[in-house]
Design a protein around this motif. Structure first.
Motif, PDB file in Angstrom:
ATOM      1  N   PRO A   1       0.896  -1.205   0.039  1.00 12.93           N
ATOM      2  CA  PRO A   1      -0.146   0.216   0.155  1.00 12.93           C
ATOM      3  C   PRO A   1       0.798   1.347   0.065  1.00 12.93           C
ATOM      4  O   PRO A   1       0.262   2.433   0.391  1.00 12.93           O
ATOM      5  CB  PRO A   1      -0.809  -0.193   1.242  1.00 12.93           C
ATOM      6  N   GLU A   2       2.087   1.406  -0.187  1.00 13.27           N
ATOM      7  CA  GLU A   2       2.985   2.326  -0.302  1.00 13.27           C
ATOM      8  C   GLU A   2       3.765   2.133  -1.555  1.00 13.27           C
ATOM      9  O   GLU A   2       3.961   0.980  -2.195  1.00 13.27           O
ATOM     10  CB  GLU A   2       3.686   2.503   0.991  1.00 13.27           C
ATOM     11  N   PRO A   3       4.436   3.512  -1.981  1.00  8.25           N
ATOM     12  CA  PRO A   3       5.419   3.655  -3.202  1.00  8.25           C
ATOM     13  C   PRO A   3       6.556   2.402  -2.601  1.00  8.25           C
ATOM     14  O   PRO A   3       7.288   2.672  -1.671  1.00  8.25           O
ATOM     15  CB  PRO A   3       5.579   4.926  -3.389  1.00  8.25           C
ATOM     16  N   VAL A   4       7.230   1.953  -3.872  1.00 12.46           N
ATOM     17  CA  VAL A   4       8.171   0.945  -3.625  1.00 12.46           C
ATOM     18  C   VAL A   4       9.538   1.627  -4.756  1.00 12.46           C
ATOM     19  O   VAL A   4       9.082   1.700  -5.981  1.00 12.46           O
ATOM     20  CB  VAL A   4       7.848  -0.529  -3.864  1.00 12.46           C
ATOM     21  N   ASP A   5      10.611   1.912  -4.168  1.00 11.51           N
ATOM     22  CA  ASP A   5      11.559   2.365  -4.829  1.00 11.51           C
ATOM     23  C   ASP A   5      12.187   1.128  -5.614  1.00 11.51           C
ATOM     24  O   ASP A   5      12.477   1.236  -6.810  1.00 11.51           O
ATOM     25  CB  ASP A   5      12.609   3.283  -4.235  1.00 11.51           C
ATOM     26  N   MET A   6      12.721   0.104  -4.904  1.00  9.42           N
ATOM     27  CA  MET A   6      13.382  -0.932  -5.410  1.00  9.42           C
ATOM     28  C   MET A   6      12.725  -2.243  -5.347  1.00  9.42           C
ATOM     29  O   MET A   6      12.343  -2.454  -4.060  1.00  9.42           O
ATOM     30  CB  MET A   6      14.933  -0.809  -4.878  1.00  9.42           C
ATOM     31  N   VAL A   7      12.819  -3.236  -6.042  1.00  6.64           N
ATOM     32  CA  VAL A   7      12.245  -4.498  -6.016  1.00  6.64           C
ATOM     33  C   VAL A   7      13.625  -5.452  -6.077  1.00  6.64           C
ATOM     34  O   VAL A   7      14.544  -5.422  -7.009  1.00  6.64           O
ATOM     35  CB  VAL A   7      11.471  -4.863  -7.283  1.00  6.64           C
ATOM     36  N   ASP A   8      13.945  -6.036  -4.923  1.00  8.70           N
ATOM     37  CA  ASP A   8      15.031  -6.885  -4.573  1.00  8.70           C
ATOM     38  C   ASP A   8      14.391  -8.225  -5.063  1.00  8.70           C
ATOM     39  O   ASP A   8      13.640  -8.998  -4.178  1.00  8.70           O
ATOM     40  CB  ASP A   8      15.494  -6.767  -3.423  1.00  8.70           C
ATOM     41  N   CYS A   9      15.128  -9.110  -5.932  1.00 13.14           N
ATOM     42  CA  CYS A   9      14.434 -10.099  -6.463  1.00 13.14           C
ATOM     43  C   CYS A   9      15.156 -11.530  -5.918  1.00 13.14           C
ATOM     44  O   CYS A   9      16.358 -11.690  -6.529  1.00 13.14           O
ATOM     45  CB  CYS A   9      14.349 -10.590  -7.887  1.00 13.14           C
ATOM     46  N   PHE A  10      14.775 -12.339  -5.020  1.00 12.58           N
ATOM     47  CA  PHE A  10      15.327 -13.579  -4.603  1.00 12.58           C
ATOM     48  C   PHE A  10      14.334 -14.490  -5.015  1.00 12.58           C
ATOM     49  O   PHE A  10      13.878 -15.632  -4.312  1.00 12.58           O
ATOM     50  CB  PHE A  10      15.219 -13.598  -3.011  1.00 12.58           C
ATOM     51  N   ARG A  11      14.403 -14.628  -6.323  1.00 11.58           N
ATOM     52  CA  ARG A  11      13.529 -15.703  -7.243  1.00 11.58           C
ATOM     53  C   ARG A  11      14.641 -15.991  -8.170  1.00 11.58           C
ATOM     54  O   ARG A  11      15.573 -15.343  -8.624  1.00 11.58           O
ATOM     55  CB  ARG A  11      12.335 -15.498  -7.868  1.00 11.58           C
ATOM     56  N   ASN A  12      14.435 -17.336  -9.050  1.00 11.44           N
ATOM     57  CA  ASN A  12      15.034 -17.769 -10.033  1.00 11.44           C
ATOM     58  C   ASN A  12      14.787 -17.081 -11.257  1.00 11.44           C
ATOM     59  O   ASN A  12      13.966 -16.406 -11.435  1.00 11.44           O
ATOM     60  CB  ASN A  12      15.011 -19.468 -10.129  1.00 11.44           C
ATOM     61  N   SER A  13      15.941 -17.147 -12.250  1.00 13.93           N
ATOM     62  CA  SER A  13      15.810 -16.279 -13.469  1.00 13.93           C
ATOM     63  C   SER A  13      14.643 -16.434 -14.115  1.00 13.93           C
ATOM     64  O   SER A  13      14.140 -15.491 -14.722  1.00 13.93           O
ATOM     65  CB  SER A  13      16.915 -16.574 -14.132  1.00 13.93           C
ATOM     66  N   ASP A  14      13.852 -17.554 -14.276  1.00 14.30           N
ATOM     67  CA  ASP A  14      12.513 -17.857 -14.727  1.00 14.30           C
ATOM     68  C   ASP A  14      11.347 -17.277 -14.400  1.00 14.30           C
ATOM     69  O   ASP A  14      10.300 -16.752 -15.226  1.00 14.30           O
ATOM     70  CB  ASP A  14      12.474 -19.527 -14.932  1.00 14.30           C
ATOM     71  N   ALA A  15      11.689 -16.701 -12.880  1.00 10.60           N
ATOM     72  CA  ALA A  15      10.532 -16.236 -12.309  1.00 10.60           C
ATOM     73  C   ALA A  15      10.528 -14.797 -12.559  1.00 10.60           C
ATOM     74  O   ALA A  15       9.587 -13.708 -12.169  1.00 10.60           O
ATOM     75  CB  ALA A  15      10.387 -16.465 -10.732  1.00 10.60           C
ATOM     76  N   ILE A  16      11.579 -14.023 -13.068  1.00  8.99           N
ATOM     77  CA  ILE A  16      11.725 -12.442 -13.255  1.00  8.99           C
ATOM     78  C   ILE A  16      10.746 -11.893 -14.266  1.00  8.99           C
ATOM     79  O   ILE A  16      10.294 -10.850 -13.918  1.00  8.99           O
ATOM     80  CB  ILE A  16      13.204 -12.517 -13.619  1.00  8.99           C
ATOM     81  N   PRO A  17      10.437 -12.305 -15.270  1.00  9.65           N
ATOM     82  CA  PRO A  17       9.444 -11.607 -16.310  1.00  9.65           C
ATOM     83  C   PRO A  17       8.428 -11.231 -15.510  1.00  9.65           C
ATOM     84  O   PRO A  17       7.840  -9.839 -15.600  1.00  9.65           O
ATOM     85  CB  PRO A  17       9.290 -12.502 -17.410  1.00  9.65           C
ATOM     86  N   PRO A  18       7.442 -12.186 -14.891  1.00 14.52           N
ATOM     87  CA  PRO A  18       6.346 -11.275 -14.051  1.00 14.52           C
ATOM     88  C   PRO A  18       6.415 -10.535 -12.960  1.00 14.52           C
ATOM     89  O   PRO A  18       5.772  -9.600 -12.799  1.00 14.52           O
ATOM     90  CB  PRO A  18       5.325 -12.762 -13.707  1.00 14.52           C
ATOM     91  N   ILE A  19       7.695 -10.597 -12.314  1.00 17.90           N
ATOM     92  CA  ILE A  19       8.139  -9.650 -11.239  1.00 17.90           C
ATOM     93  C   ILE A  19       8.527  -8.260 -12.222  1.00 17.90           C
ATOM     94  O   ILE A  19       7.981  -7.238 -11.527  1.00 17.90           O
ATOM     95  CB  ILE A  19       9.481 -10.137 -10.450  1.00 17.90           C
ATOM     96  N   VAL A  20       9.029  -8.116 -13.057  1.00 18.40           N
ATOM     97  CA  VAL A  20       9.354  -6.958 -13.759  1.00 18.40           C
ATOM     98  C   VAL A  20       8.105  -6.385 -14.277  1.00 18.40           C
ATOM     99  O   VAL A  20       8.001  -5.228 -14.074  1.00 18.40           O
ATOM    100  CB  VAL A  20      10.315  -7.074 -15.200  1.00 18.40           C
TER     101      VAL A  20
END
Length: 163
Positions: free
Chosen positions: A73-92
């Motif tokens: 519920p608040e603005p996020v400046d940075m998204v730090d991804c502790f997921r494998n490479s295949d999970a990155i596109p939907p996170i982006v």
């Protein structure tokens, strides 16, 4: 952007400008890297927000866990991804949706197509790096670098690049 070599100025610029970091793949297991990275970043003055759909509503490092970036519920400046490479596109995709400024992929995580999409949306990207390690390296932090850092101070650290 050359994602094989980042300048110290680029990394320091990110770490000096972000305030709120969403940690995707956050774990409440104290032995997991995401746990101690969140704890470290919080001690350094960042607001950390854990994201893990299996732990929604619980607390990790004293912060409420959310199931997705869009649930925060608040603005996020940075998204730090502790997921494998295949999970990155939907996170982006979610990072673009919430207007994050940075997508940071942890050690061993790289997805060039997702990085290009994020950059096309105006988001800075770091891949295969850890913000905890980079903060310690750029600050000369004695606990991380050891007694030979040459930088000992009680003042709040301002990261510097190659200046």
């Amino acid at each position: 952007m050359n994602h094989d070599a980042y300048s110290d100025d680029y990394i320091a610029g990110i770490l000096n400008s972000v305030k709120t970091i969403a940690v995707v793949g956050a774990s409440d297991n104290e032995a997991r890297p995401s746990f101690y990275v969140m704890k470290y970043l919080k001690r350094k003055g960042y607001r950390v927000i854990p994201v893990n759909p299996g732990k929604v509503g619980r607390q990790i490092v004293g912060e409420t866990v959310y199931g997705a970036l869009r649930d925060i519920p608040e603005p996020v400046d940075m998204v730090d991804c502790f997921r494998n490479s295949d999970a990155i596109p939907p996170i982006v995709d979610e990072a673009i949706e919430i207007k994050a400024k940075v997508v940071w992929m942890q050690l061993g995580v790289r997805h060039d197509a997702a990085a290009a999409k994020a950059e096309a949306a105006g988001i800075k990207v770091v891949m295969n790096r850890c913000p905890k390690i980079e903060f310690g390296r750029l600050s000369g932090e004695i606990a991380f670098m050891g007694g030979r850092s040459g930088i000992i101070s009680s003042k709040r650290v301002k990261l510097i690049g190659n200046k």
